[in-house]
Scaffold this motif. Structure first.
Motif, short mmCIF file in Angstrom:
data_model
loop_
_atom_site.label_atom_id
_atom_site.label_comp_id
_atom_site.label_asym_id
_atom_site.label_seq_id
_atom_site.Cartn_x
_atom_site.Cartn_y
_atom_site.Cartn_z
N GLY A 155 -66.80 -75.63 10.16
CA GLY A 155 -66.50 -74.54 11.09
C GLY A 155 -65.06 -74.08 10.98
N ILE A 156 -64.13 -75.01 10.87
CA ILE A 156 -62.71 -74.66 10.75
C ILE A 156 -62.46 -73.92 9.45
CG2 ILE A 156 -60.40 -75.66 10.42
CD1 ILE A 156 -61.25 -77.84 12.45
N VAL A 157 -63.05 -74.39 8.36
CA VAL A 157 -62.88 -73.72 7.06
C VAL A 157 -63.43 -72.30 7.13
CG1 VAL A 157 -63.65 -73.74 4.64
CG2 VAL A 157 -62.82 -75.84 5.70
N THR A 158 -64.58 -72.12 7.76
CA THR A 158 -65.18 -70.78 7.89
C THR A 158 -64.27 -69.86 8.69
OG1 THR A 158 -67.38 -71.77 7.80
CG2 THR A 158 -67.23 -69.54 8.69
N VAL A 159 -63.73 -70.32 9.80
CA VAL A 159 -62.85 -69.50 10.63
C VAL A 159 -61.59 -69.12 9.85
CG1 VAL A 159 -61.36 -69.54 12.68
CG2 VAL A 159 -63.71 -70.36 12.83
N VAL A 160 -61.00 -70.06 9.13
CA VAL A 160 -59.79 -69.77 8.35
C VAL A 160 -60.09 -68.72 7.28
CG1 VAL A 160 -58.18 -70.77 6.67
CG2 VAL A 160 -58.65 -71.96 8.81
N LEU A 161 -61.22 -68.84 6.57
CA LEU A 161 -61.56 -67.86 5.53
C LEU A 161 -61.82 -66.48 6.11
CD1 LEU A 161 -63.85 -70.03 3.22
CD2 LEU A 161 -61.50 -69.27 2.78
N VAL A 162 -62.53 -66.41 7.24
CA VAL A 162 -62.80 -65.12 7.89
C VAL A 162 -61.50 -64.48 8.34
CG1 VAL A 162 -63.83 -64.03 9.93
CG2 VAL A 162 -65.17 -65.65 8.57
N LEU A 163 -60.59 -65.23 8.95
CA LEU A 163 -59.31 -64.68 9.40
C LEU A 163 -58.46 -64.22 8.22
CD1 LEU A 163 -58.36 -67.12 12.31
CD2 LEU A 163 -59.19 -64.77 12.49
N ARG A 164 -58.47 -64.97 7.13
CA ARG A 164 -57.71 -64.61 5.94
C ARG A 164 -58.26 -63.31 5.36
NH1 ARG A 164 -56.92 -68.99 1.40
NH2 ARG A 164 -55.37 -69.72 2.87
N ARG A 165 -59.58 -63.18 5.30
CA ARG A 165 -60.19 -61.97 4.75
C ARG A 165 -59.86 -60.76 5.61
NH1 ARG A 165 -66.05 -61.97 2.34
NH2 ARG A 165 -64.85 -62.29 0.48
N ARG A 166 -59.91 -60.90 6.94
CA ARG A 166 -59.58 -59.80 7.86
C ARG A 166 -58.12 -59.39 7.67
NH1 ARG A 166 -62.27 -61.13 13.71
NH2 ARG A 166 -64.43 -60.81 13.06
N LYS A 167 -57.23 -60.38 7.52
CA LYS A 167 -55.82 -60.09 7.34
C LYS A 167 -55.61 -59.32 6.03
CE LYS A 167 -51.30 -62.26 7.21
NZ LYS A 167 -50.57 -63.50 7.22
N GLU A 168 -56.30 -59.73 4.95
CA GLU A 168 -56.17 -59.04 3.67
C GLU A 168 -56.73 -57.62 3.75
OE1 GLU A 168 -56.60 -63.01 0.84
OE2 GLU A 168 -58.16 -61.47 0.79
N THR A 169 -57.83 -57.44 4.50
CA THR A 169 -58.44 -56.13 4.65
C THR A 169 -57.53 -55.21 5.44
OG1 THR A 169 -60.59 -57.19 4.68
CG2 THR A 169 -60.53 -54.93 5.41
N THR A 170 -56.88 -55.68 6.47
CA THR A 170 -55.99 -54.87 7.31
C THR A 170 -54.71 -54.51 6.56
OG1 THR A 170 -56.28 -56.82 8.74
CG2 THR A 170 -55.83 -54.77 9.80
N THR A 171 -54.17 -55.39 5.75
CA THR A 171 -52.94 -55.12 5.02
C THR A 171 -53.18 -54.18 3.84
OG1 THR A 171 -53.23 -57.12 3.72
CG2 THR A 171 -51.78 -57.25 5.64
N ASP A 172 -54.40 -54.09 3.31
CA ASP A 172 -54.71 -53.20 2.20
C ASP A 172 -54.86 -51.77 2.66
OD1 ASP A 172 -56.85 -55.57 0.47
OD2 ASP A 172 -54.67 -55.29 0.39
N GLN A 173 -55.10 -51.49 3.92
CA GLN A 173 -55.32 -50.13 4.41
C GLN A 173 -54.08 -49.48 4.74
OE1 GLN A 173 -58.04 -50.45 7.65
NE2 GLN A 173 -59.72 -50.96 6.37
#
Length: 173
Positions: A155-173
């Protein structure tokens, strides 16, 4: 518990060698205790409780005198709940004297030895209960804790990966 040997209130000619408690399901081999007390409160049980299949067995000292006895027992049921009870019996005489083993000339032949063999299954192995008991496997509690920890880690690994992906998606826009 479905049966006791001796039975509650039974009067015996001699002190039995063991007390046997039979249950509908095999009791767990932890925390079992059987006290065999005379009228003065002396405990004549000797050794550890042996669990074989659905039966708990407690040896009685060969020195136990005739008299009234109270058996107080406690075992852990197969669903892990402690169960306990009390029953009594009377021994009119001390333990029966065991006759010495026969000399080689008196020993029964192999063909007749089966007729006097104990009725206990050969594959049943008593489990020692007490501090010297050996754990022969991984407990269910340990496996449950291990599964919970593995689930929490996933669960912790999943949350970290989802947050990292959201951060990368927001910084690319």
């Amino acid at each position: 518990m479905t049966d006791t040997s001796p039975e509650d209130g039974q009067s015996l000619e001699a002190m039995p060698e063991t007390i046997e408690l039979t249950f509908s399901n095999p009791p767990l081999a932890i925390g079992s205790e059987v006290l065999v007390q005379d009228a003065e409160g002396t405990d004549w049980a000797t050794g550890d409780v042996q669990i074989v299949d659905n039966t708990a067995q407690q040896a009685i000292s060969a020195d136990a005198p005739a008299g009234e006895y109270t058996v107080t027992w406690r075992v852990v049921s197969s669903d892990s709940h402690p169960i306990e009870g009390v029953f009594g019996f009377t021994a009119e005489g001390p333990a029966a004297v065991v006759s010495p083993s026969p000399t080689p000339a008196e020993q029964p032949s192999p063909s007749t030895s089966d007729a006097v063999a104990p009725s206990q299954p050969e594959t049943a192995v008593p489990q020692q209960v007490g501090p010297e008991a050996v754990d022969e496997g991984v407990s269910a509690g340990f496996l449950i804790i291990l599964a919970v920890l593995a689930g929490a880690f996933a669960g912790i690994v999943t949350v970290v990966l989802v947050l990292r992906r959201r951060k990368e998606t927001t910084t690319d826009q």
